[in-house]
Design a protein around this motif. Structure first.
Motif, PDB file in Angstrom:
ATOM      1  N   SER A  49      39.566  44.915  42.959  1.00  0.00           N
ATOM      2  CA  SER A  49      40.064  44.175  44.443  1.00  0.00           C
ATOM      3  C   SER A  49      40.688  42.373  44.575  1.00  0.00           C
ATOM      4  O   SER A  49      41.327  42.763  42.788  1.00  0.00           O
ATOM      5  N   PHE A  50      40.971  41.662  45.113  1.00  0.00           N
ATOM      6  CA  PHE A  50      41.953  40.623  45.056  1.00  0.00           C
ATOM      7  C   PHE A  50      41.132  39.524  45.593  1.00  0.00           C
ATOM      8  O   PHE A  50      40.423  40.022  46.774  1.00  0.00           O
ATOM      9  N   ASP A  51      41.345  38.431  45.417  1.00  0.00           N
ATOM     10  CA  ASP A  51      41.157  36.175  45.808  1.00  0.00           C
ATOM     11  C   ASP A  51      40.595  35.923  44.595  1.00  0.00           C
ATOM     12  O   ASP A  51      41.320  35.048  43.693  1.00  0.00           O
ATOM     13  N   ALA A  52      39.361  36.606  44.129  1.00  0.00           N
ATOM     14  CA  ALA A  52      38.484  36.331  43.383  1.00  0.00           C
ATOM     15  C   ALA A  52      38.531  34.494  43.843  1.00  0.00           C
ATOM     16  O   ALA A  52      38.031  33.944  42.939  1.00  0.00           O
ATOM     17  N   THR A  53      36.957  35.239  44.768  1.00  0.00           N
ATOM     18  CA  THR A  53      36.377  34.562  45.186  1.00  0.00           C
ATOM     19  C   THR A  53      35.387  33.902  44.216  1.00  0.00           C
ATOM     20  O   THR A  53      35.312  35.369  43.563  1.00  0.00           O
ATOM     21  N   GLU A  54      34.212  32.941  44.472  1.00  0.00           N
ATOM     22  CA  GLU A  54      32.626  33.388  43.926  1.00  0.00           C
ATOM     23  C   GLU A  54      32.769  34.709  43.582  1.00  0.00           C
ATOM     24  O   GLU A  54      31.739  35.177  43.102  1.00  0.00           O
ATOM     25  N   ASN A  55      31.681  34.925  45.095  1.00  0.00           N
ATOM     26  CA  ASN A  55      30.849  35.993  45.363  1.00  0.00           C
ATOM     27  C   ASN A  55      32.388  37.491  44.914  1.00  0.00           C
ATOM     28  O   ASN A  55      31.314  37.593  44.319  1.00  0.00           O
ATOM     29  N   GLY A  56      33.558  37.185  44.476  1.00  0.00           N
ATOM     30  CA  GLY A  56      34.300  38.479  44.632  1.00  0.00           C
ATOM     31  C   GLY A  56      33.904  38.790  42.724  1.00  0.00           C
ATOM     32  O   GLY A  56      33.863  39.555  42.407  1.00  0.00           O
ATOM     33  N   LEU A  57      34.467  37.291  42.747  1.00  0.00           N
ATOM     34  CA  LEU A  57      33.721  37.075  40.776  1.00  0.00           C
ATOM     35  C   LEU A  57      32.264  37.747  40.186  1.00  0.00           C
ATOM     36  O   LEU A  57      32.386  38.075  39.221  1.00  0.00           O
ATOM     37  N   LYS A  58      30.986  37.319  41.417  1.00  0.00           N
ATOM     38  CA  LYS A  58      30.116  37.628  40.659  1.00  0.00           C
ATOM     39  C   LYS A  58      29.644  38.866  40.858  1.00  0.00           C
ATOM     40  O   LYS A  58      29.105  39.802  39.974  1.00  0.00           O
ATOM     41  N   LEU A  59      30.414  39.761  41.606  1.00  0.00           N
ATOM     42  CA  LEU A  59      30.065  41.204  41.265  1.00  0.00           C
ATOM     43  C   LEU A  59      31.104  41.955  40.788  1.00  0.00           C
ATOM     44  O   LEU A  59      31.322  43.588  40.155  1.00  0.00           O
ATOM     45  N   THR A  60      32.821  40.878  39.975  1.00  0.00           N
ATOM     46  CA  THR A  60      32.499  41.177  38.873  1.00  0.00           C
ATOM     47  C   THR A  60      31.663  41.497  37.814  1.00  0.00           C
ATOM     48  O   THR A  60      32.105  41.732  36.638  1.00  0.00           O
ATOM     49  N   MET A  61      30.916  40.219  37.434  1.00  0.00           N
ATOM     50  CA  MET A  61      30.943  39.953  36.473  1.00  0.00           C
ATOM     51  C   MET A  61      29.255  41.154  36.164  1.00  0.00           C
ATOM     52  O   MET A  61      29.059  41.677  35.225  1.00  0.00           O
ATOM     53  N   ASP A  62      28.763  41.595  37.642  1.00  0.00           N
ATOM     54  CA  ASP A  62      27.642  42.731  37.888  1.00  0.00           C
ATOM     55  C   ASP A  62      28.826  44.470  37.273  1.00  0.00           C
ATOM     56  O   ASP A  62      28.310  44.666  38.124  1.00  0.00           O
ATOM     57  N   GLY A  63      29.893  44.678  37.659  1.00  0.00           N
ATOM     58  CA  GLY A  63      30.299  45.648  37.273  1.00  0.00           C
ATOM     59  C   GLY A  63      31.195  46.216  38.421  1.00  0.00           C
ATOM     60  O   GLY A  63      31.566  47.009  38.070  1.00  0.00           O
ATOM     61  N   LYS A  64      30.359  45.754  39.671  1.00  0.00           N
ATOM     62  CA  LYS A  64      31.189  46.762  40.672  1.00  0.00           C
ATOM     63  C   LYS A  64      32.509  46.606  41.128  1.00  0.00           C
ATOM     64  O   LYS A  64      33.005  47.260  42.061  1.00  0.00           O
ATOM     65  N   ILE A  65      33.310  45.302  41.025  1.00  0.00           N
ATOM     66  CA  ILE A  65      34.579  45.235  41.209  1.00  0.00           C
ATOM     67  C   ILE A  65      35.530  45.268  39.387  1.00  0.00           C
ATOM     68  O   ILE A  65      34.612  44.260  38.323  1.00  0.00           O
ATOM     69  N   ALA A  66      36.033  45.973  39.385  1.00  0.00           N
ATOM     70  CA  ALA A  66      36.302  46.313  38.017  1.00  0.00           C
ATOM     71  C   ALA A  66      37.271  45.086  36.980  1.00  0.00           C
ATOM     72  O   ALA A  66      37.142  44.834  36.657  1.00  0.00           O
ATOM     73  N   ALA A  67      38.375  44.943  38.299  1.00  0.00           N
ATOM     74  CA  ALA A  67      39.133  44.075  38.129  1.00  0.00           C
ATOM     75  C   ALA A  67      39.662  42.682  39.487  1.00  0.00           C
ATOM     76  O   ALA A  67      39.407  43.696  40.400  1.00  0.00           O
ATOM     77  N   ASP A  68      39.858  41.820  39.793  1.00  0.00           N
ATOM     78  CA  ASP A  68      39.155  41.138  40.534  1.00  0.00           C
ATOM     79  C   ASP A  68      41.131  39.582  40.253  1.00  0.00           C
ATOM     80  O   ASP A  68      40.880  39.110  39.684  1.00  0.00           O
ATOM     81  N   THR A  69      41.884  40.589  41.024  1.00  0.00           N
ATOM     82  CA  THR A  69      43.222  39.358  40.940  1.00  0.00           C
ATOM     83  C   THR A  69      43.242  38.483  42.120  1.00  0.00           C
ATOM     84  O   THR A  69      43.670  38.357  42.854  1.00  0.00           O
ATOM     85  N   GLU A  70      43.228  37.284  41.239  1.00  0.00           N
ATOM     86  CA  GLU A  70      43.059  36.107  41.784  1.00  0.00           C
ATOM     87  C   GLU A  70      44.448  35.532  43.500  1.00  0.00           C
ATOM     88  O   GLU A  70      45.500  36.133  42.582  1.00  0.00           O
ATOM     89  N   CYS A  71      43.758  35.566  44.416  1.00  0.00           N
ATOM     90  CA  CYS A  71      44.975  34.473  44.937  1.00  0.00           C
ATOM     91  C   CYS A  71      43.931  33.236  45.403  1.00  0.00           C
ATOM     92  O   CYS A  71      42.899  33.249  45.929  1.00  0.00           O
ATOM     93  N   ASN A  72      45.440  32.476  45.061  1.00  0.00           N
ATOM     94  CA  ASN A  72      45.065  30.813  45.078  1.00  0.00           C
ATOM     95  C   ASN A  72      44.130  30.439  46.304  1.00  0.00           C
ATOM     96  O   ASN A  72      45.630  30.147  46.735  1.00  0.00           O
ATOM     97  N   PRO A  73      43.581  29.585  46.930  1.00  0.00           N
ATOM     98  CA  PRO A  73      43.834  29.108  48.690  1.00  0.00           C
ATOM     99  C   PRO A  73      44.097  28.203  48.954  1.00  0.00           C
ATOM    100  O   PRO A  73      43.997  27.119  49.787  1.00  0.00           O
ATOM    101  N   LEU A  74      44.165  27.356  47.310  1.00  0.00           N
ATOM    102  CA  LEU A  74      43.597  25.591  47.599  1.00  0.00           C
ATOM    103  C   LEU A  74      44.635  24.904  47.874  1.00  0.00           C
ATOM    104  O   LEU A  74      45.793  24.172  46.682  1.00  0.00           O
ATOM    105  N   TYR A  75      45.269  25.324  49.037  1.00  0.00           N
ATOM    106  CA  TYR A  75      46.730  24.613  49.754  1.00  0.00           C
ATOM    107  C   TYR A  75      46.991  23.109  49.537  1.00  0.00           C
ATOM    108  O   TYR A  75      47.682  22.775  49.799  1.00  0.00           O
ATOM    109  N   GLY A  76      45.364  22.294  50.081  1.00  0.00           N
ATOM    110  CA  GLY A  76      45.555  20.946  50.650  1.00  0.00           C
ATOM    111  C   GLY A  76      46.489  20.478  49.776  1.00  0.00           C
ATOM    112  O   GLY A  76      46.749  19.395  50.288  1.00  0.00           O
ATOM    113  N   PRO A  77      46.322  19.674  48.449  1.00  0.00           N
ATOM    114  CA  PRO A  77      46.929  18.885  47.560  1.00  0.00           C
ATOM    115  C   PRO A  77      48.454  19.633  47.130  1.00  0.00           C
ATOM    116  O   PRO A  77      49.659  18.082  47.106  1.00  0.00           O
ATOM    117  N   ARG A  78      48.388  20.372  47.841  1.00  0.00           N
ATOM    118  CA  ARG A  78      49.970  21.430  47.233  1.00  0.00           C
ATOM    119  C   ARG A  78      51.069  21.085  48.862  1.00  0.00           C
ATOM    120  O   ARG A  78      51.291  20.205  48.304  1.00  0.00           O
TER     121      ARG A  78
END
Ligand code: AHR
Length: 373
Positions: A288-317
């Motif tokens: 999967s992609f994004d690596a949100t908190e919920n995505g990473l929970k599923l990654t910890m549980d082994g249901k997502i094998a690898a989660d590639t981040e897409c960074n959403p924090l554009y405000g300060p930029r």
């Protein structure tokens, strides 16, 4: 004017002066990688003059795609927090409900309102030439972020900042390659792609990377690809169709965002499939992609094998970009954001992409605890 009103106006006025001084004096401390040429021909009317004469908030019209995913909500929170009155902005925010026609309408309204800047996260890449010409005719600079726009004349927008979506896809495929190699798995690998909104840069980049990887790895096969529109509900619906069509032949589901991954996992489990890395024993692997908190929970549980981040924090930029333009500085035409990759499987520490080694972060509860979105 009542005394209390007068008092609060004085406070806002003082706030604006502080903000303008900050704008003038501060440097840019952005955590970004900039590429491309310096933008010599930004469409900013006359920023130095603006700085001297603008004794009010900087007005921004921002067209957001929608609220289709956890990623999108985190992105909206980030921009609304940064482009605040306290930081010197008067933000008009429009949610386009994932429809380009709504974005075009919103941008035209921003032009009518005569905002100082227009900011767009475009749902799809094409179809922007006319409205951006109208913005240019009105002398309003346009900043594009996250996804890209594809226009004939790229001077129609001042700058773009966002992800290298094809690189994200390449990293996911490189992780799969390393996983199969390290486990000594050389059998045929059947993959289905649950795509994002068709025509969106995030979809184009991630789908293209997978197609190229399938081309390069002779025992990888792409059984099917269909759009789940980046939502949980559509991701689930499309996965059900894929199960009907390909059933137990599927080894890997390449899902182009976390929300669709939730739907995919739900669809697979409700049909009795086991989701996990052990494809030798008929488990179905989800990438999967994004690596949100919920995505990473599923990654910890082994249901997502690898989660590639897409960074959403554009405000300060975005805030720093506008401050730089207000100071009359040139900004990079294109700025790519640095991103990570996570897995609960610890033995793949690095992957190779574009002749460079990328670290795969081994996910731990401590890392998950610190995740802000
Ligand atoms: O454009 C970024 C993508 O759009 C994110 O992967 C997804 O979650 C969002 O909806």
């Amino acid at each position: 004017m009542k005394e209390t009103e007068c008092g609060s106006k004085l406070k806002i006025g003082a706030g604006i002066i502080v903000v303008m001084l900050t704008v003038l004096l501060s440097g840019c401390g952005m955590d970004m990688i900039s590429h491309g040429t310096v933008n010599d021909e930004t469409d900013v009317k006359d920023t130095s003059e603006n700085l001297q004469t603008r004794n009010r908030l900087i007005s921004i019209g921002l067209s957001q795609i929608g609220s289709e995913s956890d990623w999108r909500m985190a992105s909206t929170d980030s921009v609304q927090e940064a482009l605040s009155t306290a930081n010197g902005f008067d933000l008009v925010f429009d949610d386009a409900q994932q429809k380009q026609e709504n974005q075009l309408k919103a941008v035209r309204e921003f032009i009518d309102q005569g905002v100082d800047y227009i900011i767009i996260d475009p749902v799809v890449e094409t179809g922007w030439d006319s409205v951006l010409s109208e913005a240019r005719d009105a002398g309003i600079p346009v900043i594009v972020y996250d996804r890209r726009i594809n226009v004939e004349d790229d001077s129609l927008y001042t700058c773009w900042l966002g992800s290298d979506f094809e690189l994200e896809g390449e990293r996911a495929c490189a992780w799969l390659y390393e996983y199969l190699k390290s486990r000594g798995i050389d059998r045929n690998i059947n993959i289905v792609d649950i795509q994002g909104t068709l025509g969106a840069t995030a979809q184009i980049g991630r789908s293209t990377a997978l197609e190229k990887a399938v081309e390069a790895n002779k025992n990888w096969f792409l059984l099917g690809a269909e759009s789940g529109d980046f939502t949980t509900a559509k991701g689930k619906e499309v996965m059900k169709e894929m199960i009907e069509r390909f059933g137990t032949n599927i080894n890997v589901v390449y899902v182009e965002n976390d929300n669709m991954a939730y739907g995919v996992i739900d669809a697979l489990e409700s049909k009795g499939y086991t989701v996990g890395e052990d494809i030798r024993n008929n488990e179905i692997m989800v990438l999967s992609f994004d690596a949100t908190e919920n995505g990473l929970k599923l990654t910890m549980d082994g249901k997502i094998a690898a989660d590639t981040e897409c960074n959403p924090l554009y405000g300060p930029r975005l805030m720093e970009t506008i401050y730089a333009l207000e100071r009359g500085e040139k900004v990079e035409k294109e700025t790519f954001i640095d991103e990570e990759q996570f897995s609960g499987i610890g033995y793949i520490g690095t992957i190779q992409v574009r002749n460079r080694a990328y670290t795969v972060t081994h996910l731990t509860p401590e890392i998950l605890d610190k995740r802000s979105y």
